[in-house]
Design a protein around this motif. Sequence first.
Motif, PDB file in Angstrom:
ATOM      1  N   SER A 152      17.471  -8.035  29.407  1.00 29.39           N
ATOM      2  CA  SER A 152      17.455  -7.613  27.795  1.00 29.39           C
ATOM      3  C   SER A 152      16.332  -8.224  27.124  1.00 29.39           C
ATOM      4  O   SER A 152      16.178  -8.438  26.135  1.00 29.39           O
ATOM      5  CB  SER A 152      18.629  -8.616  27.174  1.00 29.39           C
ATOM      6  N   GLY A 153      15.235  -8.334  28.010  1.00 34.27           N
ATOM      7  CA  GLY A 153      13.820  -8.337  27.312  1.00 34.27           C
ATOM      8  C   GLY A 153      13.566 -10.166  27.215  1.00 34.27           C
ATOM      9  O   GLY A 153      14.462 -10.689  27.668  1.00 34.27           O
ATOM     10  N   PRO A 154      12.738 -10.348  26.094  1.00 32.26           N
ATOM     11  CA  PRO A 154      11.845  -9.428  25.346  1.00 32.26           C
ATOM     12  C   PRO A 154      10.966  -8.516  26.155  1.00 32.26           C
ATOM     13  O   PRO A 154      10.497  -8.919  27.381  1.00 32.26           O
ATOM     14  CB  PRO A 154      10.879 -10.535  24.591  1.00 32.26           C
ATOM     15  N   ILE A 155      10.418  -7.624  25.714  1.00 33.17           N
ATOM     16  CA  ILE A 155       9.409  -6.585  26.296  1.00 33.17           C
ATOM     17  C   ILE A 155       8.042  -6.874  26.045  1.00 33.17           C
ATOM     18  O   ILE A 155       7.446  -7.163  25.003  1.00 33.17           O
ATOM     19  CB  ILE A 155       9.677  -5.269  25.603  1.00 33.17           C
ATOM     20  N   ASP A 231      23.910 -15.649  20.045  1.00 32.93           N
ATOM     21  CA  ASP A 231      23.988 -15.232  21.553  1.00 32.93           C
ATOM     22  C   ASP A 231      22.676 -14.672  21.854  1.00 32.93           C
ATOM     23  O   ASP A 231      22.358 -14.938  22.907  1.00 32.93           O
ATOM     24  CB  ASP A 231      25.243 -14.278  21.712  1.00 32.93           C
ATOM     25  N   PHE A 232      22.222 -13.523  21.446  1.00 30.33           N
ATOM     26  CA  PHE A 232      21.201 -12.903  21.599  1.00 30.33           C
ATOM     27  C   PHE A 232      19.815 -13.629  21.603  1.00 30.33           C
ATOM     28  O   PHE A 232      18.900 -13.506  22.325  1.00 30.33           O
ATOM     29  CB  PHE A 232      20.961 -11.734  20.965  1.00 30.33           C
ATOM     30  N   ALA A 233      19.683 -14.606  20.575  1.00 28.53           N
ATOM     31  CA  ALA A 233      18.589 -15.336  20.199  1.00 28.53           C
ATOM     32  C   ALA A 233      18.654 -16.337  21.241  1.00 28.53           C
ATOM     33  O   ALA A 233      17.405 -16.956  21.382  1.00 28.53           O
ATOM     34  CB  ALA A 233      18.441 -15.727  18.931  1.00 28.53           C
ATOM     35  N   GLY A 234      19.762 -16.849  21.583  1.00 27.84           N
ATOM     36  CA  GLY A 234      19.756 -17.938  22.634  1.00 27.84           C
ATOM     37  C   GLY A 234      19.375 -17.222  23.736  1.00 27.84           C
ATOM     38  O   GLY A 234      18.450 -18.077  24.533  1.00 27.84           O
ATOM     39  N   TYR A 235      19.800 -16.186  24.412  1.00 32.97           N
ATOM     40  CA  TYR A 235      19.304 -15.647  25.639  1.00 32.97           C
ATOM     41  C   TYR A 235      17.592 -15.451  25.340  1.00 32.97           C
ATOM     42  O   TYR A 235      17.016 -15.753  26.564  1.00 32.97           O
ATOM     43  CB  TYR A 235      19.753 -14.071  25.792  1.00 32.97           C
ATOM     44  N   THR A 268      10.807  -6.707  11.438  1.00 33.76           N
ATOM     45  CA  THR A 268       9.724  -7.599  11.917  1.00 33.76           C
ATOM     46  C   THR A 268      10.124  -8.938  12.506  1.00 33.76           C
ATOM     47  O   THR A 268       9.242  -9.632  12.951  1.00 33.76           O
ATOM     48  CB  THR A 268       8.550  -7.824  10.863  1.00 33.76           C
ATOM     49  N   ARG A 269      11.545  -9.289  12.281  1.00 30.89           N
ATOM     50  CA  ARG A 269      12.022 -10.437  12.611  1.00 30.89           C
ATOM     51  C   ARG A 269      13.110 -10.406  13.454  1.00 30.89           C
ATOM     52  O   ARG A 269      13.528 -11.510  14.253  1.00 30.89           O
ATOM     53  CB  ARG A 269      12.415 -11.114  11.376  1.00 30.89           C
ATOM     54  N   TRP A 270      13.732  -9.202  13.826  1.00 34.86           N
ATOM     55  CA  TRP A 270      14.918  -8.984  14.584  1.00 34.86           C
ATOM     56  C   TRP A 270      14.422  -8.346  15.797  1.00 34.86           C
ATOM     57  O   TRP A 270      14.002  -7.181  15.724  1.00 34.86           O
ATOM     58  CB  TRP A 270      16.000  -8.250  13.969  1.00 34.86           C
ATOM     59  N   HIS A 271      15.019  -8.808  17.185  1.00 37.35           N
ATOM     60  CA  HIS A 271      14.552  -8.230  18.267  1.00 37.35           C
ATOM     61  C   HIS A 271      13.166  -7.683  18.108  1.00 37.35           C
ATOM     62  O   HIS A 271      12.773  -6.380  18.393  1.00 37.35           O
ATOM     63  CB  HIS A 271      15.348  -7.105  18.518  1.00 37.35           C
ATOM     64  N   SER A 273      10.012  -7.581  19.981  1.00 37.07           N
ATOM     65  CA  SER A 273       9.363  -7.042  20.871  1.00 37.07           C
ATOM     66  C   SER A 273      10.017  -5.558  21.120  1.00 37.07           C
ATOM     67  O   SER A 273       8.995  -4.470  21.179  1.00 37.07           O
ATOM     68  CB  SER A 273       9.694  -7.605  22.292  1.00 37.07           C
ATOM     69  N   LEU A 274      11.220  -5.353  20.835  1.00 36.55           N
ATOM     70  CA  LEU A 274      11.916  -4.092  20.848  1.00 36.55           C
ATOM     71  C   LEU A 274      11.338  -3.164  19.817  1.00 36.55           C
ATOM     72  O   LEU A 274      10.971  -2.072  19.928  1.00 36.55           O
ATOM     73  CB  LEU A 274      13.235  -3.853  21.136  1.00 36.55           C
ATOM     74  N   SER A 275      11.563  -3.867  18.410  1.00 35.24           N
ATOM     75  CA  SER A 275      10.875  -2.856  17.389  1.00 35.24           C
ATOM     76  C   SER A 275       9.563  -2.576  17.148  1.00 35.24           C
ATOM     77  O   SER A 275       8.972  -1.404  16.987  1.00 35.24           O
ATOM     78  CB  SER A 275      11.496  -3.507  16.063  1.00 35.24           C
ATOM     79  N   ARG A 276       8.838  -3.333  17.927  1.00 34.14           N
ATOM     80  CA  ARG A 276       7.396  -3.199  17.969  1.00 34.14           C
ATOM     81  C   ARG A 276       7.111  -2.211  18.903  1.00 34.14           C
ATOM     82  O   ARG A 276       6.110  -1.443  18.923  1.00 34.14           O
ATOM     83  CB  ARG A 276       6.429  -4.477  18.412  1.00 34.14           C
ATOM     84  N   TRP A 277       7.886  -2.351  20.308  1.00 33.96           N
ATOM     85  CA  TRP A 277       7.647  -1.295  21.146  1.00 33.96           C
ATOM     86  C   TRP A 277       7.912   0.271  20.550  1.00 33.96           C
ATOM     87  O   TRP A 277       7.413   1.221  20.622  1.00 33.96           O
ATOM     88  CB  TRP A 277       8.300  -1.319  22.292  1.00 33.96           C
ATOM     89  N   PHE A 278       8.993   0.335  19.779  1.00 32.56           N
ATOM     90  CA  PHE A 278       9.471   1.840  19.308  1.00 32.56           C
ATOM     91  C   PHE A 278       8.503   1.990  18.046  1.00 32.56           C
ATOM     92  O   PHE A 278       8.117   3.342  18.113  1.00 32.56           O
ATOM     93  CB  PHE A 278      10.833   1.709  18.640  1.00 32.56           C
ATOM     94  N   GLY A 279       7.840   0.956  17.293  1.00 34.02           N
ATOM     95  CA  GLY A 279       6.893   1.255  16.405  1.00 34.02           C
ATOM     96  C   GLY A 279       5.575   1.752  17.083  1.00 34.02           C
ATOM     97  O   GLY A 279       5.096   2.713  16.571  1.00 34.02           O
ATOM     98  N   ASP A 280       5.256   1.033  18.163  1.00 36.14           N
ATOM     99  CA  ASP A 280       3.899   1.716  18.635  1.00 36.14           C
ATOM    100  C   ASP A 280       3.954   2.794  19.280  1.00 36.14           C
ATOM    101  O   ASP A 280       3.112   3.678  19.384  1.00 36.14           O
ATOM    102  CB  ASP A 280       3.521   0.563  19.458  1.00 36.14           C
ATOM    103  N   TYR A 281       5.072   3.071  20.126  1.00 36.03           N
ATOM    104  CA  TYR A 281       5.089   4.164  21.079  1.00 36.03           C
ATOM    105  C   TYR A 281       5.812   5.333  20.667  1.00 36.03           C
ATOM    106  O   TYR A 281       5.691   6.521  21.287  1.00 36.03           O
ATOM    107  CB  TYR A 281       5.608   3.663  22.405  1.00 36.03           C
TER     108      TYR A 281
END
Length: 384
Positions: A152-155, A231-235, A268-271, A273-281
Amino acid sequence: MTISQYEDYFYIYILLLISVPAIILGIKQIKIKYYAFFATIFMVILTIGMENQMLTIGVFLLWEMALIKLYKKVNDKNKKWRFRLFVLLSLLPLVFNKISGFTAFGIIGFVGISYMSFKTVQIIIDIYDGNIDEIKLTDTLYFVLFFPTLSSGPIDRYRKFIDEINAEIPRDVYINDYLLIGIKKMVVGLAYKFFFASLIYIAWLKEIPNDGSIFSLVQYMYCYTLYLFFDFAGYSNMAIGTGYLFGVKVPENFDKPFVSKDMKEFWTRWHISLSRWFGDYIFSRFVLNTLKNKKYRKKKKNVYRVGQMITMTTMGIWHGLTWYYIAYGVYQGIALALTDDYLASKFHKKHAKNKHYQFLQIFVTFHIICFGMLIFSGYLNNYI
């Protein structure tokens, strides 16, 4: 036997054992990547197992590595059709995984296929952009499989990752900038996941009656949002912490998302790495390519809106081909488009620096977030 990443104490125990040699190597100023590569193979086998999923991941890796090596040879900036073809070919295993659940065969894939696919597509895009000079097979495999972020990342980004695993890290730098930070991240992650998330689940989420009432719906909306975050932030914190122990500064994934004043700030604060990936690519590439066409330059606002809808709907579809994931993506796209209008309004600009207004922004944004999480959870199925 297989075990899920960061889901139980046995996995944490194995993780701590396998991290000890990496820590010793780091303190002794010996390059960690060679041990880390074999540790990654071991942990991938432990997580995925030696049966059908291992065969599937083997086929996936052969396919993706062949595509990457071939595209590195045939890349031509002037032939966009070739670039798009290779991106589509790289995405084929993920597409097949998503639609296989609707076939008689059942779901075909393995743990982490989504995040691995993002990594391989990212490499092909970076090759096209001229950002990658050389592809080393073992380093690329290590990047794709890197076990702390497997499921589940981060990417991470390819060039950053390759530079880090091949860098010489002085002892004091490893201790202060990797080991101590990694341990801190691990402790925070353990507290988030095994205390806060578990407490919310046991004491609240599990106790909400499935009676179709509005009160239960509202309870679930708030509870699920908080549970998902811890849960996700802990992971994520445990994954980041483990990466640091192995000499890789895995990117942050959460930064106090519930103090966001609007939905653009939230993403810019939640997930992150994923939001940046989608934003960039996806978003940035769509907007830039569209605005190259002169007839659209005077309609930038509409281009941004379409880009936001495409990006967030794609994110929803990526989570799964169920109505609530797709609806979640559309909801987020609409929320971002409306946020642009709201931020540009005279009313907002007039009150933006007022502290009471900022608190109201946070309150309203939190509820927009919570309703989105309610859609994402699929709980609304009980009311349809």
